[in-house]
Design an enzyme around this catalytic site. Sequence first.
Site, mmCIF file in Angstrom:
data_model
loop_
_atom_site.group_PDB
_atom_site.id
_atom_site.type_symbol
_atom_site.label_atom_id
_atom_site.label_comp_id
_atom_site.label_asym_id
_atom_site.label_seq_id
_atom_site.Cartn_x
_atom_site.Cartn_y
_atom_site.Cartn_z
ATOM 1 N N LEU A 96 11.858 1.052 6.958
ATOM 2 C CA LEU A 96 9.999 1.650 5.375
ATOM 3 C C LEU A 96 11.460 2.852 4.924
ATOM 4 C CD1 LEU A 96 7.786 2.020 3.807
ATOM 5 C CD2 LEU A 96 6.991 3.128 4.896
ATOM 6 N N TYR A 101 0.918 -1.071 0.167
ATOM 7 C CA TYR A 101 0.063 0.028 -0.089
ATOM 8 C C TYR A 101 0.962 1.093 -0.077
ATOM 9 C CZ TYR A 101 1.503 1.477 4.949
ATOM 10 O OH TYR A 101 1.629 1.517 6.335
#
Length: 287
Positions: free
Chosen positions: A207, A33
């Site tokens: 991330l 996502y």
Amino acid sequence: MSRTVYVNGDYLPEADAKISIFDRGFLMADGVYEVTSVLDGKLIDFDGHAVRLERSLTELDMGMPMSRDDLLEIHRELVRLNEIDEGMIYLQITRGAPADRDFAFPDPEETAQTVVLFTQNKPGLADNPVAKQGIKVISIEDIRWGRRDIKTVQLLYPSMGKMMAKKAGADDAWMVEDGFVTEGTSNNAYIVKGNKIITRELSKDILHGITRAAVLRFAREAQMEVEERNFTIDEVKQADEAFITSASTFVMPVVAIDGTAIGDGVPGAKALRLREIYLEESRKTAV
């Protein structure tokens, strides 16, 4: 008022949006996502999010289901249909729905990916009053899987971390592995010591934040020193200030960790200045 959402090529009222119970995103968290912010009706850092999306899909042996131009057009159309001035667009792509549940990946030629997008209207996103008071975090053990650089929909532990923070009377949690802070539950983490901004270097452990990349670039342009390295909770407690970055919070000051005030216990000057710069510069390049 019902939102208009996007599901596999169709714009639909949210109540009419459906996917298969056999979708691997539902059964296996087999999907990725992205969240793109909207300011003044325009998309912030869209290209960065698109590049990371393509990378995440590639790392999971999934293809990009459409061109970047087509993806941009869908984002813009959802902004228009839902009259979003400030808010976010959530995009999820899963491997799709095979004939039946199976651990093995289905043949991509036999299974179409599922593509879903929806908006969240967030008036006041840029002028969030929380930024003026800062947030409090707790530290928790990082027990996630080893590919945190892939933005997957496997968000159970980050959700649990946020609930741990809430139970402790805090706003969020910073995760710790082998004695060092990795990142927040849905954001990158930073401390400031003197004129130096310290944040963990890019690897499979965190991330690769799109907002992170922009903020570090702006920091260097503003003559702030940036050091990418591991840091401990003790270093956080001794720091002059701290903050997080993400697409939904931009730059958000952190004023306490585990009940200990960071610096003076109020939002730091560098964090506030970086938030100001980020919003100003990002609006200039928004699409």
